[in-house]
Scaffold this motif. Structure first.
Motif, PDB file in Angstrom:
ATOM      1  N   MET A  18      72.224  57.581   1.289  1.00  0.00           N
ATOM      2  CA  MET A  18      73.052  56.571   0.621  1.00  0.00           C
ATOM      3  C   MET A  18      72.924  55.217   1.322  1.00  0.00           C
ATOM      4  SD  MET A  18      74.527  58.002  -2.021  1.00  0.00           S
ATOM      5  CE  MET A  18      76.028  57.081  -2.417  1.00  0.00           C
ATOM      6  N   TRP A  19      72.799  55.228   2.638  1.00  0.00           N
ATOM      7  CA  TRP A  19      72.625  53.981   3.386  1.00  0.00           C
ATOM      8  C   TRP A  19      71.306  53.310   2.999  1.00  0.00           C
ATOM      9  CZ3 TRP A  19      68.905  52.224   6.770  1.00  0.00           C
ATOM     10  CH2 TRP A  19      69.221  51.036   7.452  1.00  0.00           C
ATOM     11  N   VAL A  20      70.239  54.107   2.879  1.00  0.00           N
ATOM     12  CA  VAL A  20      68.941  53.544   2.503  1.00  0.00           C
ATOM     13  C   VAL A  20      69.015  52.940   1.097  1.00  0.00           C
ATOM     14  CG1 VAL A  20      66.502  54.029   2.077  1.00  0.00           C
ATOM     15  CG2 VAL A  20      67.669  55.110   4.010  1.00  0.00           C
ATOM     16  N   ILE A  21      69.689  53.631   0.181  1.00  0.00           N
ATOM     17  CA  ILE A  21      69.844  53.099  -1.178  1.00  0.00           C
ATOM     18  C   ILE A  21      70.609  51.781  -1.158  1.00  0.00           C
ATOM     19  CG2 ILE A  21      70.875  53.531  -3.450  1.00  0.00           C
ATOM     20  CD1 ILE A  21      70.376  56.542  -2.928  1.00  0.00           C
ATOM     21  N   GLN A  22      71.625  51.701  -0.319  1.00  0.00           N
ATOM     22  CA  GLN A  22      72.384  50.452  -0.194  1.00  0.00           C
ATOM     23  C   GLN A  22      71.505  49.339   0.362  1.00  0.00           C
ATOM     24  OE1 GLN A  22      74.624  48.634  -1.266  1.00  0.00           O
ATOM     25  NE2 GLN A  22      76.533  48.945  -0.131  1.00  0.00           N
ATOM     26  N   GLU A  23      70.662  49.651   1.315  1.00  0.00           N
ATOM     27  CA  GLU A  23      69.716  48.655   1.831  1.00  0.00           C
ATOM     28  C   GLU A  23      68.774  48.187   0.729  1.00  0.00           C
ATOM     29  OE1 GLU A  23      69.281  47.406   5.373  1.00  0.00           O
ATOM     30  OE2 GLU A  23      71.365  47.882   4.850  1.00  0.00           O
ATOM     31  N   ALA A  24      68.333  49.122  -0.099  1.00  0.00           N
ATOM     32  CA  ALA A  24      67.447  48.769  -1.208  1.00  0.00           C
ATOM     33  C   ALA A  24      68.155  47.836  -2.182  1.00  0.00           C
ATOM     34  CB  ALA A  24      66.981  50.033  -1.926  1.00  0.00           C
ATOM     35  N   ARG A  25      69.427  48.061  -2.412  1.00  0.00           N
ATOM     36  CA  ARG A  25      70.199  47.207  -3.320  1.00  0.00           C
ATOM     37  C   ARG A  25      70.288  45.772  -2.791  1.00  0.00           C
ATOM     38  NH1 ARG A  25      75.305  48.024  -3.783  1.00  0.00           N
ATOM     39  NH2 ARG A  25      75.482  47.307  -5.958  1.00  0.00           N
ATOM     40  N   ALA A  26      70.259  45.647  -1.463  1.00  0.00           N
ATOM     41  CA  ALA A  26      70.304  44.310  -0.875  1.00  0.00           C
ATOM     42  C   ALA A  26      68.974  43.578  -1.016  1.00  0.00           C
ATOM     43  CB  ALA A  26      70.688  44.408   0.609  1.00  0.00           C
ATOM     44  N   LEU A  27      67.898  44.325  -1.296  1.00  0.00           N
ATOM     45  CA  LEU A  27      66.568  43.732  -1.382  1.00  0.00           C
ATOM     46  C   LEU A  27      66.089  43.498  -2.810  1.00  0.00           C
ATOM     47  CD1 LEU A  27      64.780  45.899   1.350  1.00  0.00           C
ATOM     48  CD2 LEU A  27      65.499  43.510   1.575  1.00  0.00           C
ATOM     49  N   ALA A  28      66.641  44.245  -3.751  1.00  0.00           N
ATOM     50  CA  ALA A  28      66.109  44.195  -5.113  1.00  0.00           C
ATOM     51  C   ALA A  28      67.223  44.148  -6.149  1.00  0.00           C
ATOM     52  CB  ALA A  28      65.221  45.414  -5.362  1.00  0.00           C
ATOM     53  N   ASP A  29      66.850  43.713  -7.341  1.00  0.00           N
ATOM     54  CA  ASP A  29      67.807  43.663  -8.447  1.00  0.00           C
ATOM     55  C   ASP A  29      68.107  45.054  -8.985  1.00  0.00           C
ATOM     56  OD1 ASP A  29      67.810  40.859  -8.327  1.00  0.00           O
ATOM     57  OD2 ASP A  29      66.073  40.738  -9.659  1.00  0.00           O
ATOM     58  N   GLU A  30      67.112  45.911  -8.936  1.00  0.00           N
ATOM     59  CA  GLU A  30      67.258  47.264  -9.483  1.00  0.00           C
ATOM     60  C   GLU A  30      66.657  48.273  -8.514  1.00  0.00           C
ATOM     61  OE1 GLU A  30      65.799  49.890 -13.356  1.00  0.00           O
ATOM     62  OE2 GLU A  30      65.579  47.707 -13.365  1.00  0.00           O
TER      63      GLU A  30
END
Length: 379
Positions: A18-30
């Motif tokens: 879940m932390w990695v997904i949150q990091e991804a959300r900070a980098l991309a729109d989707e």
């Protein structure tokens, strides 16, 4: 960056994922979570079940820009590229992770012409969290309290319901030859583990966690004392039903009596029904001296084992009990709860709380510590 993908088996999805997904959300729109069906792995949950668990976990966070897809018979990096995703994101916890992931990302780009990889490093408290780590915790008394710390709530609930389902099915011997018996067993499991009983959101203590704890206590007792199979089966069946009826409104009978009657109505074990019902009745602590059963001391020990748990676990239990009786006014609750705790304290002080030596040796001393702390907090 428009899209980024995170891939894995996710069996189960952990707080680290879940932390990695949150990091991804900070980098991309989707963000696209890609669940792979690896033929060399034997996951606890099917791919469709894992997809549903991840979707619920994401939804619980309110993350509207995260979608979940299944990857079948293809490499995730190549599938990502086909979906218009240029980058994958991976968590790196240690040097071994880096060496492995570096080889994978080189293959993704050079061999598969797939998406490139971005590496992120989780915070220290998530550095050791992985699906295999969580699976390794399963088994001993208290395993569910440890697992709960590392999983999002939907994943944790799915995990313990699956575990309870396997425990439940192990109790019945006619399922393979009697389809009507199997249907009845499945019906009652859905009732007990679902929203009408232990799985109800209104159950703050007498809930699925309570079932898992009790069943693991029974397993530990059985392994230590070499208990016979019939006794183990009787106690487990009684424990499944002993708190199924839990209502502030008494209909002229105790919750234990109502639970025993529900067990008798279930038709799950005709040959042993009366013995199990009497054992359920024996968990009525206000009447226990009047109810005789050869397994009563064990059943009471399992039921009261929560009182002798470490401080953190006991304190959560005390909060859960308060929430379960949230309809009672605070001053009234504190007065009544203190009376009960002082009664238990007296019993434990004279080593009469746990009548079975196995549970007394394990839990009596810590129970005294817990009672003293709670009584002080209620004063």
């Amino acid at each position: 960056m428009k899209k980024i993908a995170f891939s894995g088996t996710l069996d189960p999805i952990t707080n680290g994922h879940m932390w990695v997904i949150q990091e991804a959300r900070a980098l991309a729109d989707e963000v696209v979570v890609m669940i792979s069906e690896n033929p060399f792995k034997k996951p606890q949950f099917s791919a469709s079940e894992r997809k549903a668990i991840v979707e619920k976990s994401v939804m619980a966070q309110g993350w509207t820009n995260v979608s979940v897809v299944l990857v079948k018979n293809d490499y995730t990096a190549r599938t990502a590229k086909r979906l218009g995703i240029d980058y994958l994101i991976r968590g790196i916890r240690n040097t071994a992770d880096f060496d492995y992931e570096n080889l994978i990302q080189q293959a993704n780009v050079e061999v598969l012409q797939g998406a490139k990889t971005i590496f992120v490093m989780p915070p220290r408290d998530l550095g050791s969290v992985s699906s295999s780590f969580v699976r390794a915790l399963q088994g001993p008394v208290g395993w569910h309290w440890n697992v709960e710390k590392f999983l999002p709530e939907p994943a944790y609930k799915a995990w313990i319901v699956d575990w309870l389902g396997r425990e439940w099915r192990s109790l019945w011997i006619q399922s393979d030859v009697d389809t009507s018996a199997r249907a009845n067993e499945d019906k009652w499991f859905q009732y007990l583990a679902g929203g009408s009983a232990y799985g109800s959101p209104q159950r703050h203590y007498h809930n699925l966690n309570h079932l898992v704890h009790g069943l693991t206590e029974i397993a530990a007792w059985a392994a230590t004392t070499n208990a016979n199979r019939n006794d183990i089966s009787t106690i487990k069946k009684a424990f499944w039903f002993h708190d199924v009826v839990y209502d502030d409104v008494k209909q002229g009978i105790s919750n234990e009596e109502a639970s025993a009657r529900l067990w008798l109505e279930s038709g799950l074990d005709i040959d042993n029904a009366a013995e199990v019902a009497d054992l359920i009745r024996a968990t009525d602590h206000l009447q226990q001296n009047e109810i005789a059963h050869p397994l009563k001391d064990i059943m009471i020990g399992v039921d009261l084992a929560i009182l002798g748990q470490p401080n953190e676990v006991y304190d959560q239990y005390a909060r859960d009990v308060r929430n379960e009786y949230r309809s009672i006014e605070e001053e009234t609750y504190r007065t009544n709860r203190k009376t009960v705790m002082m009664y238990f304290q007296h019993k434990a002080g004279s080593e009469e709380l746990f009548h079975d030596a196995y549970f007394n040796d394990l839990y009596n001393q810590q129970a005294l510590v817990n009672f003293e702390r709670e009584i002080e907090s209620l004063s």
